[in-house]
Design a protein around this motif. Structure first.
Motif, PDB file in Angstrom:
ATOM      1  N   LEU A  44       7.102  -7.730  -8.022  1.00  0.00           N
ATOM      2  CA  LEU A  44       5.909  -8.581  -8.037  1.00  0.00           C
ATOM      3  C   LEU A  44       5.148  -8.311  -9.324  1.00  0.00           C
ATOM      4  CD1 LEU A  44       4.682  -8.003  -4.364  1.00  0.00           C
ATOM      5  CD2 LEU A  44       5.759 -10.084  -5.243  1.00  0.00           C
ATOM      6  N   SER A  45       4.151  -9.131  -9.619  1.00  0.00           N
ATOM      7  CA  SER A  45       3.315  -8.879 -10.794  1.00  0.00           C
ATOM      8  C   SER A  45       2.232  -7.865 -10.444  1.00  0.00           C
ATOM      9  CB  SER A  45       2.672 -10.181 -11.274  1.00  0.00           C
ATOM     10  OG  SER A  45       1.721 -10.641 -10.324  1.00  0.00           O
ATOM     11  N   SER A  46       1.724  -7.178 -11.463  1.00  0.00           N
ATOM     12  CA  SER A  46       0.638  -6.221 -11.252  1.00  0.00           C
ATOM     13  C   SER A  46      -0.599  -6.911 -10.692  1.00  0.00           C
ATOM     14  CB  SER A  46       0.297  -5.511 -12.564  1.00  0.00           C
ATOM     15  OG  SER A  46       1.392  -4.726 -13.008  1.00  0.00           O
ATOM     16  N   VAL A  47      -0.823  -8.136 -11.131  1.00  0.00           N
ATOM     17  CA  VAL A  47      -1.977  -8.900 -10.625  1.00  0.00           C
ATOM     18  C   VAL A  47      -1.832  -9.154  -9.125  1.00  0.00           C
ATOM     19  CG1 VAL A  47      -3.186 -11.107 -10.747  1.00  0.00           C
ATOM     20  CG2 VAL A  47      -2.403  -9.985 -12.863  1.00  0.00           C
ATOM     21  N   SER A  48      -0.620  -9.498  -8.692  1.00  0.00           N
ATOM     22  CA  SER A  48      -0.376  -9.741  -7.264  1.00  0.00           C
ATOM     23  C   SER A  48      -0.581  -8.471  -6.446  1.00  0.00           C
ATOM     24  CB  SER A  48       1.047 -10.266  -7.051  1.00  0.00           C
ATOM     25  OG  SER A  48       1.220 -11.520  -7.674  1.00  0.00           O
ATOM     26  N   ILE A  49      -0.148  -7.332  -7.000  1.00  0.00           N
ATOM     27  CA  ILE A  49      -0.328  -6.056  -6.310  1.00  0.00           C
ATOM     28  C   ILE A  49      -1.820  -5.747  -6.179  1.00  0.00           C
ATOM     29  CG2 ILE A  49       0.067  -3.573  -6.417  1.00  0.00           C
ATOM     30  CD1 ILE A  49       2.575  -5.167  -5.791  1.00  0.00           C
ATOM     31  N   HIS A  50      -2.548  -5.933  -7.246  1.00  0.00           N
ATOM     32  CA  HIS A  50      -3.988  -5.654  -7.260  1.00  0.00           C
ATOM     33  C   HIS A  50      -4.711  -6.522  -6.236  1.00  0.00           C
ATOM     34  CE1 HIS A  50      -8.112  -5.348  -8.841  1.00  0.00           C
ATOM     35  NE2 HIS A  50      -7.715  -4.163  -9.335  1.00  0.00           N
ATOM     36  N   LYS A  51      -4.386  -7.812  -6.201  1.00  0.00           N
ATOM     37  CA  LYS A  51      -5.034  -8.735  -5.258  1.00  0.00           C
ATOM     38  C   LYS A  51      -4.691  -8.360  -3.814  1.00  0.00           C
ATOM     39  CE  LYS A  51      -5.397 -12.878  -8.157  1.00  0.00           C
ATOM     40  NZ  LYS A  51      -4.943 -14.287  -8.346  1.00  0.00           N
ATOM     41  N   ALA A  52      -3.445  -7.985  -3.571  1.00  0.00           N
ATOM     42  CA  ALA A  52      -3.032  -7.634  -2.211  1.00  0.00           C
ATOM     43  C   ALA A  52      -3.755  -6.399  -1.706  1.00  0.00           C
ATOM     44  CB  ALA A  52      -1.519  -7.414  -2.170  1.00  0.00           C
ATOM     45  N   LEU A  84       0.829  -1.206   0.000  1.00  0.00           N
ATOM     46  CA  LEU A  84       0.000   0.000   0.000  1.00  0.00           C
ATOM     47  C   LEU A  84       0.865   1.257   0.000  1.00  0.00           C
ATOM     48  CD1 LEU A  84      -2.746   1.489   0.351  1.00  0.00           C
ATOM     49  CD2 LEU A  84      -2.395   1.272   2.821  1.00  0.00           C
ATOM     50  N   CYS A  85       1.893   1.293   0.832  1.00  0.00           N
ATOM     51  CA  CYS A  85       2.767   2.469   0.901  1.00  0.00           C
ATOM     52  C   CYS A  85       3.415   2.744  -0.452  1.00  0.00           C
ATOM     53  CB  CYS A  85       3.841   2.266   1.968  1.00  0.00           C
ATOM     54  SG  CYS A  85       3.222   2.288   3.658  1.00  0.00           S
ATOM     55  N   SER A  86       3.871   1.685  -1.092  1.00  0.00           N
ATOM     56  CA  SER A  86       4.490   1.840  -2.407  1.00  0.00           C
ATOM     57  C   SER A  86       3.479   2.340  -3.429  1.00  0.00           C
ATOM     58  CB  SER A  86       5.082   0.505  -2.853  1.00  0.00           C
ATOM     59  OG  SER A  86       5.627   0.611  -4.157  1.00  0.00           O
ATOM     60  N   PHE A  87       2.264   1.786  -3.392  1.00  0.00           N
ATOM     61  CA  PHE A  87       1.245   2.184  -4.362  1.00  0.00           C
ATOM     62  C   PHE A  87       0.843   3.653  -4.182  1.00  0.00           C
ATOM     63  CE2 PHE A  87      -3.300   2.748  -5.330  1.00  0.00           C
ATOM     64  CZ  PHE A  87      -3.253   2.527  -6.703  1.00  0.00           C
ATOM     65  N   VAL A  88       0.670   4.074  -2.930  1.00  0.00           N
ATOM     66  CA  VAL A  88       0.295   5.463  -2.670  1.00  0.00           C
ATOM     67  C   VAL A  88       1.418   6.402  -3.104  1.00  0.00           C
ATOM     68  CG1 VAL A  88      -0.178   7.146  -0.837  1.00  0.00           C
ATOM     69  CG2 VAL A  88      -1.363   4.936  -0.844  1.00  0.00           C
ATOM     70  N   ARG A  89       2.649   5.993  -2.904  1.00  0.00           N
ATOM     71  CA  ARG A  89       3.796   6.834  -3.273  1.00  0.00           C
ATOM     72  C   ARG A  89       3.965   6.935  -4.784  1.00  0.00           C
ATOM     73  NH1 ARG A  89       7.121   4.188  -0.822  1.00  0.00           N
ATOM     74  NH2 ARG A  89       8.137   3.038  -2.508  1.00  0.00           N
ATOM     75  N   THR A  90       3.809   5.790  -5.486  1.00  0.00           N
ATOM     76  CA  THR A  90       4.040   5.787  -6.939  1.00  0.00           C
ATOM     77  C   THR A  90       2.778   6.114  -7.729  1.00  0.00           C
ATOM     78  OG1 THR A  90       3.533   3.419  -7.129  1.00  0.00           O
ATOM     79  CG2 THR A  90       5.826   4.035  -6.664  1.00  0.00           C
ATOM     80  N   GLY A  91       1.615   5.822  -7.144  1.00  0.00           N
ATOM     81  CA  GLY A  91       0.344   6.075  -7.823  1.00  0.00           C
ATOM     82  C   GLY A  91       0.071   5.145  -8.984  1.00  0.00           C
ATOM     83  N   SER A  92       0.774   4.010  -9.052  1.00  0.00           N
ATOM     84  CA  SER A  92       0.645   3.125 -10.205  1.00  0.00           C
ATOM     85  C   SER A  92       0.855   1.673  -9.787  1.00  0.00           C
ATOM     86  CB  SER A  92       1.665   3.511 -11.279  1.00  0.00           C
ATOM     87  OG  SER A  92       1.817   2.491 -12.233  1.00  0.00           O
ATOM     88  N   LEU A  93      -0.028   0.797 -10.294  1.00  0.00           N
ATOM     89  CA  LEU A  93       0.148  -0.635 -10.051  1.00  0.00           C
ATOM     90  C   LEU A  93       1.428  -1.144 -10.705  1.00  0.00           C
ATOM     91  CD1 LEU A  93      -3.505  -1.952 -10.607  1.00  0.00           C
ATOM     92  CD2 LEU A  93      -2.308  -1.756  -8.428  1.00  0.00           C
ATOM     93  N   VAL A  94       1.705  -0.668 -11.907  1.00  0.00           N
ATOM     94  CA  VAL A  94       2.877  -1.124 -12.647  1.00  0.00           C
ATOM     95  C   VAL A  94       4.164  -0.709 -11.930  1.00  0.00           C
ATOM     96  CG1 VAL A  94       4.162  -0.925 -14.801  1.00  0.00           C
ATOM     97  CG2 VAL A  94       1.669  -1.131 -14.854  1.00  0.00           C
ATOM     98  N   LYS A  95       4.222   0.563 -11.496  1.00  0.00           N
ATOM     99  CA  LYS A  95       5.425   1.046 -10.811  1.00  0.00           C
ATOM    100  C   LYS A  95       5.620   0.339  -9.469  1.00  0.00           C
ATOM    101  CE  LYS A  95       5.494   5.646 -12.917  1.00  0.00           C
ATOM    102  NZ  LYS A  95       5.379   7.104 -12.660  1.00  0.00           N
ATOM    103  N   THR A  96       4.519   0.063  -8.777  1.00  0.00           N
ATOM    104  CA  THR A  96       4.595  -0.666  -7.512  1.00  0.00           C
ATOM    105  C   THR A  96       5.115  -2.079  -7.753  1.00  0.00           C
ATOM    106  OG1 THR A  96       2.778   0.610  -6.564  1.00  0.00           O
ATOM    107  CG2 THR A  96       3.269  -1.505  -5.531  1.00  0.00           C
ATOM    108  N   ALA A  97       4.609  -2.712  -8.821  1.00  0.00           N
ATOM    109  CA  ALA A  97       5.053  -4.068  -9.156  1.00  0.00           C
ATOM    110  C   ALA A  97       6.545  -4.085  -9.465  1.00  0.00           C
ATOM    111  CB  ALA A  97       4.260  -4.607 -10.339  1.00  0.00           C
ATOM    112  N   ASP A  98       7.026  -3.069 -10.213  1.00  0.00           N
ATOM    113  CA  ASP A  98       8.458  -2.994 -10.541  1.00  0.00           C
ATOM    114  C   ASP A  98       9.295  -2.774  -9.281  1.00  0.00           C
ATOM    115  OD1 ASP A  98       7.957  -3.364 -13.205  1.00  0.00           O
ATOM    116  OD2 ASP A  98       8.003  -1.221 -13.719  1.00  0.00           O
ATOM    117  N   GLU A  99       8.812  -1.907  -8.406  1.00  0.00           N
ATOM    118  CA  GLU A  99       9.561  -1.580  -7.198  1.00  0.00           C
ATOM    119  C   GLU A  99       9.691  -2.771  -6.259  1.00  0.00           C
ATOM    120  OE1 GLU A  99       9.356   2.421  -5.058  1.00  0.00           O
ATOM    121  OE2 GLU A  99       8.078   1.162  -3.779  1.00  0.00           O
ATOM    122  N   LEU A 100       8.626  -3.542  -6.141  1.00  0.00           N
ATOM    123  CA  LEU A 100       8.603  -4.669  -5.203  1.00  0.00           C
ATOM    124  C   LEU A 100       8.883  -6.002  -5.875  1.00  0.00           C
ATOM    125  CD1 LEU A 100       5.541  -3.641  -3.000  1.00  0.00           C
ATOM    126  CD2 LEU A 100       7.962  -3.200  -2.595  1.00  0.00           C
TER     127      LEU A 100
END
Length: 301
Positions: free
Chosen positions: A32-40, A14-30
């Protein structure tokens, strides 16, 4: 109330997503896949029980509640990381330091070799040396106050949860001053019932061996003084204040002032010197380096 859906990992996402504002950028940073980020994120939302996100077209947008939770979680995650780091440091896993305990009698030979060899393996490692009796060092080890010890090990390896790496075996010798050395080349302890003896204080391995030998001889020795370290004991023996039993490993220290005479086979007592550490710490890289050096020294004996 927390439930299985609310985890530290999801808060990190969540912290990464709020900071980056993007599922794709969060997935790259962590990584993980975008699908995994979305499910989490949706799993976290369900676990908390209030709306955290809204869809704007194909994009997921954080609501004020999600932004608040993310901001508050930054400090929480930092605190958890500090706690985990301190926990690992307490166990010595992340520390650049190791606390090594040793008997005094080992500091003239084996301990410098172990320390130097371990430092070659791990040059940035700081080794703090603690000296004491067998009993005191074993207590410090089991209580976690030191990381490893080089002391006399029990003959039957009866220490549960403790890894034991043998180094060498040593015999006790009859020790007297050069000016008052015995006439015989091998000592029959049973003939020394009236002799004055010195020894170390209780808790030392050499003290235990001292009394074991006289038990085999069938009498209690006439101990006129007990001292706190083996170097003081040797000085008193060399000054002809009494006789004692000493391990052969200290012969090189005062062999010119103290006569070391073998005991008859039926009075001989063997000390088995070993490196010991808690099995719970066997994955600690500092302990692994120490253990590897101990095994190498054992092979060279």
């Amino acid at each position: 109330m927390l439930n299985d859906e609310v985890t530290l990992r999801k808060l990190e996402i969540l912290c990464s997503f709020v900071r980056t504002g993007s599922l794709v950028k969060t997935a790259d940073e962590l990584q993980l896949s975008s699908v995994s980020i979305h499910k989490a994120l949706h799993s976290l939302e369900a676990g908390i029980g209030c709306p955290l996100f809204i869809k704007e077209g194909r994009q997921l947008k954080a609501l004020p509640a999600a932004i608040y939770l993310a901001e508050a979680s930054v400090d929480l995650l930092d605190d958890v990381e500090r706690v985990l780091k301190k926990t690992r440091a307490k166990a010595g896993v992340e520390s650049g330091q190791i606390r090594l305990g040793s008997m005094y009698s080992l500091t003239a030979n084996i301990i410098p070799r172990i320390i130097m060899g371990t430092k070659i393996r791990r040059p940035d490692l700081d080794i703090d040396l603690y000296l004491g009796s067998n009993e005191d060092l074993m207590k410090k080890l089991t209580e976690g106050n030191i990381d490893a010890v080089v002391i006399a090990a029990p003959a039957d390896d009866s220490l549960e949860g403790v890894e034991i790496i043998p180094l060498f075996e040593d015999q006790l010798f009859f020790a007297s001053s050069k000016n008052n050395k015995p006439k015989e080349s091998v000592i029959d302890l049973s003939k020394y019932e009236s002799e004055k003896f010195l020894t170390l204080q209780d808790g030392f391995a050499t003290t235990s061996g001292f009394y074991d030998a006289f038990k085999l001889a069938g009498f209690n020795p006439n101990v006129v003084m007990k001292v706190g370290d083996i170097f003081s004991l040797m000085n008193m023996v060399s000054g002809n204040m009494g006789k004692t039993l000493l391990p052969g490993r200290v012969r090189a220290l005062m062999g010119d002032a103290i006569e070391f005479t073998s005991l008859l086979p039926n009075y001989q007592v063997t000390q088995r010197i070993a490196l010991m550490y808690l099995q719970a710490n066997e994955s600690n890289p500092n302990i692994l380096a120490l253990a590897a050096e101990a095994r190498m020294l054992h092979r060279k004996q």
